[in-house]
Design an enzyme around this catalytic site. Structure first.
Site, PDB file in Angstrom:
ATOM      1  N   CYS A 168      84.429   7.803  30.128  1.00  0.00           N
ATOM      2  CA  CYS A 168      84.938   7.577  28.754  1.00  0.00           C
ATOM      3  C   CYS A 168      86.627   6.730  28.705  1.00  0.00           C
ATOM      4  O   CYS A 168      86.981   6.526  27.902  1.00  0.00           O
ATOM      5  CB  CYS A 168      84.683   8.280  27.818  1.00  0.00           C
ATOM      6  SG  CYS A 168      85.372  10.124  28.163  1.00  0.00           S
ATOM      7  N   ARG A 208      91.253  11.932  14.539  1.00  0.00           N
ATOM      8  CA  ARG A 208      90.858  12.635  15.592  1.00  0.00           C
ATOM      9  C   ARG A 208      91.405  14.112  15.528  1.00  0.00           C
ATOM     10  O   ARG A 208      92.914  14.192  15.592  1.00  0.00           O
ATOM     11  CB  ARG A 208      91.642  11.774  16.708  1.00  0.00           C
ATOM     12  CG  ARG A 208      91.737  12.698  18.116  1.00  0.00           C
ATOM     13  CD  ARG A 208      92.134  11.789  19.354  1.00  0.00           C
ATOM     14  NE  ARG A 208      90.934  11.001  19.667  1.00  0.00           N
ATOM     15  CZ  ARG A 208      90.686  10.533  20.886  1.00  0.00           C
ATOM     16  NH1 ARG A 208      91.820  10.676  21.650  1.00  0.00           N
ATOM     17  NH2 ARG A 208      89.769   9.778  21.349  1.00  0.00           N
ATOM     18  N   ASP A 239      83.462  12.946  32.794  1.00  0.00           N
ATOM     19  CA  ASP A 239      84.815  12.858  31.798  1.00  0.00           C
ATOM     20  C   ASP A 239      85.614  13.926  32.443  1.00  0.00           C
ATOM     21  O   ASP A 239      85.228  14.569  33.466  1.00  0.00           O
ATOM     22  CB  ASP A 239      84.136  13.371  30.511  1.00  0.00           C
ATOM     23  CG  ASP A 239      85.432  13.248  29.411  1.00  0.00           C
ATOM     24  OD1 ASP A 239      86.393  12.873  29.891  1.00  0.00           O
ATOM     25  OD2 ASP A 239      85.285  13.677  28.249  1.00  0.00           O
ATOM     26  N   HIS A 246      82.269  13.141  19.760  1.00  0.00           N
ATOM     27  CA  HIS A 246      82.898  12.080  20.019  1.00  0.00           C
ATOM     28  C   HIS A 246      82.053  10.878  19.775  1.00  0.00           C
ATOM     29  O   HIS A 246      81.553  10.334  20.842  1.00  0.00           O
ATOM     30  CB  HIS A 246      83.527  11.874  21.493  1.00  0.00           C
ATOM     31  CG  HIS A 246      84.647  10.925  21.621  1.00  0.00           C
ATOM     32  ND1 HIS A 246      85.045  10.114  20.479  1.00  0.00           N
ATOM     33  CD2 HIS A 246      85.328  10.487  22.670  1.00  0.00           C
ATOM     34  CE1 HIS A 246      85.931   9.149  20.946  1.00  0.00           C
ATOM     35  NE2 HIS A 246      86.354   9.486  22.284  1.00  0.00           N
ATOM     36  N   ARG A 293      84.518  -0.345  22.983  1.00  0.00           N
ATOM     37  CA  ARG A 293      84.784   0.537  21.836  1.00  0.00           C
ATOM     38  C   ARG A 293      85.166  -0.399  20.641  1.00  0.00           C
ATOM     39  O   ARG A 293      84.998  -0.108  19.598  1.00  0.00           O
ATOM     40  CB  ARG A 293      85.972   1.387  22.216  1.00  0.00           C
ATOM     41  CG  ARG A 293      85.715   2.067  23.359  1.00  0.00           C
ATOM     42  CD  ARG A 293      84.708   3.353  22.826  1.00  0.00           C
ATOM     43  NE  ARG A 293      85.486   4.178  21.628  1.00  0.00           N
ATOM     44  CZ  ARG A 293      86.300   5.007  21.747  1.00  0.00           C
ATOM     45  NH1 ARG A 293      86.894   5.628  22.888  1.00  0.00           N
ATOM     46  NH2 ARG A 293      86.683   5.627  20.486  1.00  0.00           N
ATOM     47  N   GLN A 353      82.641   6.954  20.722  1.00  0.00           N
ATOM     48  CA  GLN A 353      82.450   6.832  22.136  1.00  0.00           C
ATOM     49  C   GLN A 353      80.977   6.655  22.482  1.00  0.00           C
ATOM     50  O   GLN A 353      80.758   5.713  23.265  1.00  0.00           O
ATOM     51  CB  GLN A 353      83.147   8.153  22.753  1.00  0.00           C
ATOM     52  CG  GLN A 353      82.891   8.022  24.465  1.00  0.00           C
ATOM     53  CD  GLN A 353      83.943   7.085  24.909  1.00  0.00           C
ATOM     54  OE1 GLN A 353      84.995   7.109  24.590  1.00  0.00           O
ATOM     55  NE2 GLN A 353      83.506   6.043  25.607  1.00  0.00           N
TER      56      GLN A 353
HETATM   57  N1   CP Z   1      88.000   7.541  25.255  1.00  0.00           N
HETATM   58  C1   CP Z   1      88.947   7.721  24.279  1.00  0.00           C
HETATM   59  O1   CP Z   1      88.417   8.117  23.494  1.00  0.00           O
HETATM   60  O2   CP Z   1      89.998   7.294  24.745  1.00  0.00           O
HETATM   61  P1   CP Z   1      91.437   7.463  24.118  1.00  0.00           P
HETATM   62  O3   CP Z   1      91.416   9.373  24.065  1.00  0.00           O
HETATM   63  O4   CP Z   1      92.371   6.855  24.786  1.00  0.00           O
HETATM   64  O5   CP Z   1      91.402   7.272  22.551  1.00  0.00           O
HETATM   65  N1  NVA Z   2      86.688  15.080  26.669  1.00  0.00           N
HETATM   66  C1  NVA Z   2      87.714  14.226  26.512  1.00  0.00           C
HETATM   67  C2  NVA Z   2      87.607  13.098  25.944  1.00  0.00           C
HETATM   68  C3  NVA Z   2      88.627  12.061  25.990  1.00  0.00           C
HETATM   69  C4  NVA Z   2      88.304  10.780  25.233  1.00  0.00           C
HETATM   70  C5  NVA Z   2      88.985  14.953  25.564  1.00  0.00           C
HETATM   71  O1  NVA Z   2      88.307  15.687  24.586  1.00  0.00           O
HETATM   72  O2  NVA Z   2      90.068  15.006  26.041  1.00  0.00           O
END
Ligand code: CP
Ligand code: NVA
Length: 304
Positions: free
Chosen positions: A262, A103, A222, A130, A290, A133
């Site tokens: 999400c 990530r 989101d 993502h 997930r 997701q």
């Molecule tokens: N939706 C999602 O990716 O959650 P986290 O940021 O908690 O991993």
């Molecule tokens: N768009 C959000 C998604 C989190 C799962 C972010 O990048 O923070």
């Protein structure tokens, strides 16, 4: 040859259907206590530059349930590109592990990581995309619907990483994807163009969120400020006002509309408490899934 999952477009339509099939089977087997240790003795390095609940826990739990092990590498540890070059980290982690999930902020970083790694690399979110997701999200919708063909998904809010992965999905599976974003926050033009050229889906951009929500089967939102955009938070609160899933939006959608997010959610901003707690909301099924889709991804990419 190893296969990475950096974007949904790394997968063919057949591979996406295969993942859904596998996730369904893995979910059933887990529930029946019959899950086989398909990745026994294998390890997954998880490299994080940003916080996470769902992504970290579902991958880590998923690896354990499959008979393997996952290692959490916190933002302060690896120092990708600072403490050590991406290419060195990629090659070192490949000598210890059977897969890498990362990530990261810049999407270019995960592309470089995949280039130098000799094991599969999975994108657990970048500023751009993502994919895991949205694979989990569509898997969730398909628990209610036989196929996506006639499903109208209304994306309400920022044209961000999750929105981009939805657009990528629309390049692989036929659907009606309507996105309502404020001016200046539209999705990436190139990602949109590529999906439109695939010619499978109806992809429409709106400014008016109610127009996007009209007769929608799914309302999806989101956060207004993603991870890394915290400094823009106050400005975004003003720009995104009105791009909120609330009762008015539910009333504009189909009577049996499903509400998705999400997560994490900022209640009172992009979604009301009432909407996320309503019978329309499937956010916790979505979060649970997930786990099942991650395991399908791990098995597809890592099973020897
Ligand atoms: N939706 C999602 O990716 O959650 P986290 O940021 O908690 O991993
Ligand atoms: N768009 C959000 C998604 C989190 C799962 C972010 O990048 O923070």
């Amino acid at each position: 040859m190893k296969k990475d999952l950096l974007a949904i477009t790394d997968l063919s339509t057949e591979e996406i259907h295969h993942l859904f099939h596998l996730a369904k089977e893995l979910k059933r087997k887990l529930q029946n206590g019959k899950l086989a240790p398909l990745l026994r003795g294998q390890t997954l390095a998880m490299v994080f530059q940003k916080p996470s609940t769902r992504t970290r826990v579902s991958f880590e739990t998923g690896m354990f349930q499959l008979g393997g092990h996952a290692l959490y590498c916190s933002p302060s540890e690896i120092g990708l590109g600072q403490r050590e070059s991406v290419s060195d980290v990629a090659r070192v982690l490949s000598r210890y592990n059977d897969g890498i999930m990362a990530r990261l902020f810049g999407h270019d970083l995960i592309v470089a990581l995949a280039k130098f790694a000799s094991v599969p690399v999975i994108n657990g979110l970048t500023d751009l995309l993502h994919p895991c997701q949205v694979l989990g999200d569509v898997f969730t919708i398909l628990e209610y619907r036989e196929c996506l063909d006639d499903v109208k998904v209304a994306w309400i809010g920022d044209g961000n990483n999750v929105a981009h992965s939805w657009i990528n999905m629309a390049a692989r599976l036929s659907m009606k994807l309507h996105l309502a974003c404020p001016k200046g926050y539209d999705p990436d033009q190139k990602i949109l163009e590529e999906a439109r050229q695939a010619g499978l889906s109806e992809i429409i951009l709106h400014r008016d969120p109610i127009e996007a929500a009209r007769d929608a089967d799914v309302l999806y939102t989101d956060v207004w400020a993603s991870m890394g955009q915290e400094k823009e938070s106050e400005k975004r609160k003003k720009v995104f006002k009105g791009y909120q899933i609330n009762q008015k939006m539910i009333d504009a959608a189909k009577p049996d509309v499903k509400i998705m997010h999400c997560l994490p959610a900022h209640r009172g901003e992009e979604i009301t408490d009432e909407a996320i707690e309503s019978p329309h909301s499937i956010v916790f099924d979505q979060a649970e899934n997930r786990l099942h889709i991650q395991k399908a991804i791990l098995v597809m990419l890592m099973k020897k």
